[in-house]
Design an enzyme around this catalytic site. Structure first.
Site, PDB file in Angstrom:
ATOM      1  N   CYS A   1      -2.430   1.530   7.780  1.00 26.42           N
ATOM      2  CA  CYS A   1      -1.655   0.883   6.732  1.00 26.42           C
ATOM      3  C   CYS A   1      -1.746  -0.621   6.880  1.00 26.42           C
ATOM      4  O   CYS A   1      -1.605  -1.164   7.953  1.00 26.42           O
ATOM      5  CB  CYS A   1      -0.219   1.351   6.848  1.00 26.42           C
ATOM      6  SG  CYS A   1       0.555   1.243   5.292  1.00 26.42           S
TER       7      CYS A   1
ATOM      8  N   CYS B   1       4.518  -5.333  15.820  1.00 26.56           N
ATOM      9  CA  CYS B   1       3.900  -4.362  16.745  1.00 26.56           C
ATOM     10  C   CYS B   1       2.439  -4.738  16.975  1.00 26.56           C
ATOM     11  O   CYS B   1       1.720  -5.074  16.036  1.00 26.56           O
ATOM     12  CB  CYS B   1       4.011  -2.948  16.189  1.00 26.56           C
ATOM     13  SG  CYS B   1       5.724  -2.403  16.022  1.00 26.56           S
TER      14      CYS B   1
ATOM     15  N   CYS C   1       5.752  -7.478   7.503  1.00 27.56           N
ATOM     16  CA  CYS C   1       6.741  -6.893   8.403  1.00 27.56           C
ATOM     17  C   CYS C   1       7.115  -7.914   9.470  1.00 27.56           C
ATOM     18  O   CYS C   1       6.292  -8.728   9.884  1.00 27.56           O
ATOM     19  CB  CYS C   1       6.143  -5.651   9.068  1.00 27.56           C
ATOM     20  SG  CYS C   1       7.334  -4.695  10.030  1.00 27.56           S
TER      21      CYS C   1
ATOM     22  N   CYS D   1      -0.604  -2.988  14.991  1.00 29.06           N
ATOM     23  CA  CYS D   1      -0.399  -2.667  13.575  1.00 29.06           C
ATOM     24  C   CYS D   1      -0.973  -3.730  12.644  1.00 29.06           C
ATOM     25  O   CYS D   1      -0.793  -4.929  12.866  1.00 29.06           O
ATOM     26  CB  CYS D   1       1.093  -2.499  13.317  1.00 29.06           C
ATOM     27  SG  CYS D   1       1.501  -2.186  11.593  1.00 29.06           S
TER      28      CYS D   1
ATOM     29  N   GLU E   1       0.804  -1.219   0.000  1.00 35.37           N
ATOM     30  CA  GLU E   1       0.000   0.000   0.000  1.00 35.37           C
ATOM     31  C   GLU E   1       0.836   1.268   0.000  1.00 35.37           C
ATOM     32  O   GLU E   1       1.961   1.281   0.483  1.00 35.37           O
ATOM     33  CB  GLU E   1      -0.869   0.029   1.272  1.00 35.37           C
ATOM     34  CG  GLU E   1      -1.890  -1.060   1.298  1.00 35.37           C
ATOM     35  CD  GLU E   1      -2.705  -1.034   2.579  1.00 35.37           C
ATOM     36  OE1 GLU E   1      -2.721  -0.010   3.280  1.00 35.37           O
ATOM     37  OE2 GLU E   1      -3.336  -2.061   2.851  1.00 35.37           O
TER      38      GLU E   1
ATOM     39  N   CYS F   1       3.282   8.336   1.011  1.00 32.94           N
ATOM     40  CA  CYS F   1       3.781   7.387   1.999  1.00 32.94           C
ATOM     41  C   CYS F   1       3.944   6.051   1.287  1.00 32.94           C
ATOM     42  O   CYS F   1       2.989   5.534   0.717  1.00 32.94           O
ATOM     43  CB  CYS F   1       2.781   7.278   3.152  1.00 32.94           C
ATOM     44  SG  CYS F   1       3.219   6.014   4.351  1.00 32.94           S
TER      45      CYS F   1
END
Ligand code: SAH
Length: 340
Positions: A333, A116, A112, A119, A92, A105
């Site tokens: 995101c 976290c 990832c 997230c 994205e 962005c």
């Protein structure tokens, strides 16, 4: 023979590539200029000889990143893009209009590793790094779609950019190159969860690029719960490294602090922030959480965020609340990709 993706190369490598095809090296610079204007077909690179263009088609290609979905907030002009990559993965990017220019962005990884707890990008785990071409591809496609120039790039989308250092480095060099986008390093921000060895290297390689560090808590134990990376690179070491960064570069560091209701937004948290950040060359960016269903967390609310910012400012710590753009679209995101 595997075709070379030219968008992957730096200008110096392109010159060598052209030379390897028996052309003068300046052809590499011409290629670089066309590519970074968003031209995707060698046929349209009209200052190259026809025979060179034909030979290029046999040996090379230009990737690859393609917009497959767009969500638009009609009120503020924010656009969220889903980009398909060559291998079918998707990432994205978010386009935002500000008074001082257009900002994009971009993502640096598919998924990832950081995990976290609040997230959306962490939910599906890590898939792979993006190449520098795929980072540039997001910029080129967003410009092509909007017809507007991107003035600022923030590497704050999916992924941990400092966990993909080599490709990030190539991307930064390419977007800064005068024959291409010629983007000032000062118009670029890289955000990290705090990978210390890479932060050290970044300060040396790119002292002009803005660095943002995600803190989310100034209590070591609590930060480990919110951000598992803290178990490897602990808070005190991160703060020490951040201080060294400001001393070495003379640049202000941005601390991002995502506000999660009942988790990191109490008065005790505020006291700890003031105690630990006082005197640092920094700016605190309080980010109202975009709730992600699967995590069970909710945001603290705009009012609490404003209150905290005012309190920090009173203590001499510059703080702002991130403007909430794109309220009508899947803000956080990684959400668009998950729904896709
Ligand atoms: N891995 C890097 C960059 C990607 S995240 C980093 O951690 O900084 C960029 C910023 O968006 C981080 O500060 C992150 O905490 C924040 N963020 C991620 N998900 C969010 C959400 N759902 N709501 C608000 N901020 C979020």
């Amino acid at each position: 023979m595997k075709k070379q993706n030219l968008l992957e190369l730096t200008i110096e490598e392109l010159k060598a590539f052209a030379a390897g095809m028996g052309e003068p090296p300046f052809r590499g610079k011409q290629l670089f200029r066309w590519m970074n204007q968003g031209v995707k077909s060698f046929d349209n690179m009209t200052d190259l000889s026809l025979s060179f263009r034909e030979e290029l088609k046999k040996r090379a290609y230009l990737s690859c990143t393609e917009i497959i979905k767009v969500q638009e907030d009609k009120k503020d002009g924010t656009k969220k893009f889903l980009f398909a990559l060559e291998d079918g993965n998707a990432v994205e990017g978010v386009y935002m209009k500000y008074k001082y220019g257009n900002s994009l962005c971009i993502s640096s990884q598919v998924g990832c590793k950081m995990g976290c707890s609040f997230c959306a990008s962490a939910l599906g785990g890590f898939v792979r790094n993006l190449s520098s071409a795929e980072m540039m591809g997001q910029v080129l496609e967003a410009e092509g779609f909007t017809g507007e120039k991107i003035n600022h790039v923030v590497v704050m989308g999916m992924g941990e950019p400092l966990d993909n250092y080599e490709n990030l480095r190539r991307f930064l060099i390419n977007i800064h190159e005068p024959s291409g986008k010629n983007m000032s390093y000062r118009n670029i921000t890289v955000s990290t969860s705090g990978i210390l060895p890479a932060m050290r290297r970044f300060a040396v390689d790119f002292p002009q690029v803005n660095l943002a560090v995600s803190l989310h808590s100034l209590d070591d134990e609590e930060r480990s719960i919110i951000m598992p990376v803290n178990k490897i690179y602990a808070l005190e070491d991160l703060l020490r490294e951040s201080r060294s960064y400001t001393e070495a570069t003379g640049r202000r560091i941005t601390f991002e602090y995502t506000l999660i209701k009942g988790r990191n937004d109490g008065d005790a948290h505020l006291r700890l922030m003031k105690e630990k950040l006082r005197g640092m060359l920094c700016h605190v960016n309080l980010i109202p959480l975009n709730a992600v269903d699967e995590t069970g967390y909710v945001g603290s609310g705009r009012r609490r965020a404003e209150e905290m910012a005012a309190d920090l400012a009173k203590a001499g710590i510059p703080a702002t609340v991130r403007r909430e753009l794109g309220r009508e679209i899947d803000g956080a995101c990684g959400q668009l990709r998950r729904r896709h």
